[in-house]
Write an enzyme that holds these catalytic residues in place. Structure first.
Site, PDB file in Angstrom:
ATOM      1  N   LYS A 216       0.770  -1.259  -0.205  1.00 38.23           N
ATOM      2  CA  LYS A 216      -0.015   0.037   0.086  1.00 38.23           C
ATOM      3  C   LYS A 216       0.879   1.092  -0.118  1.00 38.23           C
ATOM      4  O   LYS A 216       1.954   1.268   0.420  1.00 38.23           O
ATOM      5  CB  LYS A 216      -1.014  -0.032   1.355  1.00 38.23           C
ATOM      6  CG  LYS A 216      -1.921  -1.317   1.155  1.00 38.23           C
ATOM      7  CD  LYS A 216      -3.168  -0.963   1.876  1.00 38.23           C
ATOM      8  CE  LYS A 216      -4.377  -2.146   1.613  1.00 38.23           C
ATOM      9  NZ  LYS A 216      -5.513  -1.860   2.270  1.00 38.23           N
ATOM     10  N   ARG A 256      -3.368 -10.584   4.321  1.00 38.44           N
ATOM     11  CA  ARG A 256      -3.705 -10.528   3.007  1.00 38.44           C
ATOM     12  C   ARG A 256      -2.597  -9.860   2.191  1.00 38.44           C
ATOM     13  O   ARG A 256      -2.214  -8.617   2.297  1.00 38.44           O
ATOM     14  CB  ARG A 256      -5.109  -9.847   2.780  1.00 38.44           C
ATOM     15  CG  ARG A 256      -5.443  -9.680   1.124  1.00 38.44           C
ATOM     16  CD  ARG A 256      -6.890  -8.793   1.120  1.00 38.44           C
ATOM     17  NE  ARG A 256      -7.302  -8.931  -0.173  1.00 38.44           N
ATOM     18  CZ  ARG A 256      -6.999  -7.972  -1.192  1.00 38.44           C
ATOM     19  NH1 ARG A 256      -6.091  -7.157  -1.050  1.00 38.44           N
ATOM     20  NH2 ARG A 256      -7.221  -8.234  -2.374  1.00 38.44           N
TER      21      ARG A 256
END
Length: 295
Positions: A216, A256
């Site tokens: 991210k 994840r």
């Protein structure tokens, strides 16, 4: 899949985006054969679930119509399920989730936590499958404007608790629920770091927690060059692995990730050293003053 929800070993969910515009791997696996091959590879590398998504949820992304989303994910899910690969469906739409379960998906990973489609609770209840409820405040196009909190951890915890209460009221069994703090979704970089540092406060809800920091943008900004250029997505693997191990050490049920092999290797080291637990206080400042969030 109840046993997976109750798993003692950290659960690794491998990301498989069959989209043209996802922030990290958009377009790489749009072809059916490429998508299936990558899903099998993720499973072989240690992923307990392969999370198939057909709509990008990066900040600013436009929505796709339900038929397009379904046409992207259903063939991949059928092929992976037939190959013995456990699959989750990453969607906010009840009809897509329902069709995906019929196609072989074993888990529904809903980044809206049930808010985007009120019928999702019925689909999950009737299927009896696990449901990941992520903290969410709005669709990708406008999520940046929704990143206002009094205290991000307290507010996220309260909002997740409401999503859990609504799921239970709709008849979804408690042992089918997993929560996710939604890093990057209506969150600044500072919010992401604060949630990471104070995971035990979210774990007080008493449910398994899925942690998704993989590649991210806040990691890219942390690792920026001296002139402020963020590290590109392919260069964020080590930082992702570090956040994943720290989250598991703090009590997260699963992670994840895009890079499954590195994550499973690091978790094997953590397990071999006695599964040490991380004491967190949340009193330290965020490691960066930047405010960019995102996925």
């Amino acid at each position: 899949m109840t046993d997976l929800v109750r798993a003692q070993a950290p659960v690794v969910m491998g990301v498989l985006n069959v989209t043209p515009d996802s922030f990290s791997d958009g377009g790489r696996y749009a072809d059916l054969d490429a998508a299936v091959a990558h899903g099998v590879r993720l499973h072989d590398e240690g992923a307990h679930l392969v999370d198939v998504g057909g709509e990008s949820t990066r900040p600013g992304a436009d929505r796709v119509d339900p038929r397009t989303e379904a046409s992207r994910v259903l063939p991949v899910i059928r092929e992976l399920a037939a190959a013995g690969v456990p699959v989750s469906i990453d969607t906010t739409r009840a009809p897509v989730a329902e069709a995906a379960v019929v196609a072989g998906a074993a888990v529904v990973n809903d980044v809206s936590g049930g808010l985007a489609d009120p019928d999702m609770a019925r689909v999950v209840r009737d299927a009896g499958c696990p449901w990941v409820l992520m903290h969410w405040r709005g669709h990708s196009r406008g999520m940046r404007e929704l990143a206002g909190y009094t205290d991000v951890v307290t507010d996220v915890r309260a909002e997740l608790a409401r999503r859990v209460d609504d799921a239970l009221a709709a008849g979804v069994a408690a042992d089918r629920l997993v929560i996710d703090p939604g890093l990057g979704f209506a969150k600044t970089a500072a919010h992401n770091w604060e949630l990471s540092a104070r995971l035990p406060e979210l774990l007080d809800l008493g449910l398994p927690l899925l942690f998704g920091a993989s590649r991210k943008s806040y990691l890219g900004h942390l690792l920026a060059t001296p002139d402020g250029t963020p590290r590109d997505t392919d260069g964020r693997a080590a930082a992702t692995i570090a956040t994943s191990v720290l989250a598991v050490a703090a009590g997260a049920w699963g992670v994840r990730v895009h890079d499954v092999r590195g994550t499973t290797d690091a978790l094997a080291v953590w397990s071999a050293t006695g599964r040490p637990r991380l004491a967190t206080s949340g009193n330290d400042p965020a490691p960066t003053g930047r405010t960019e969030g995102g996925t």
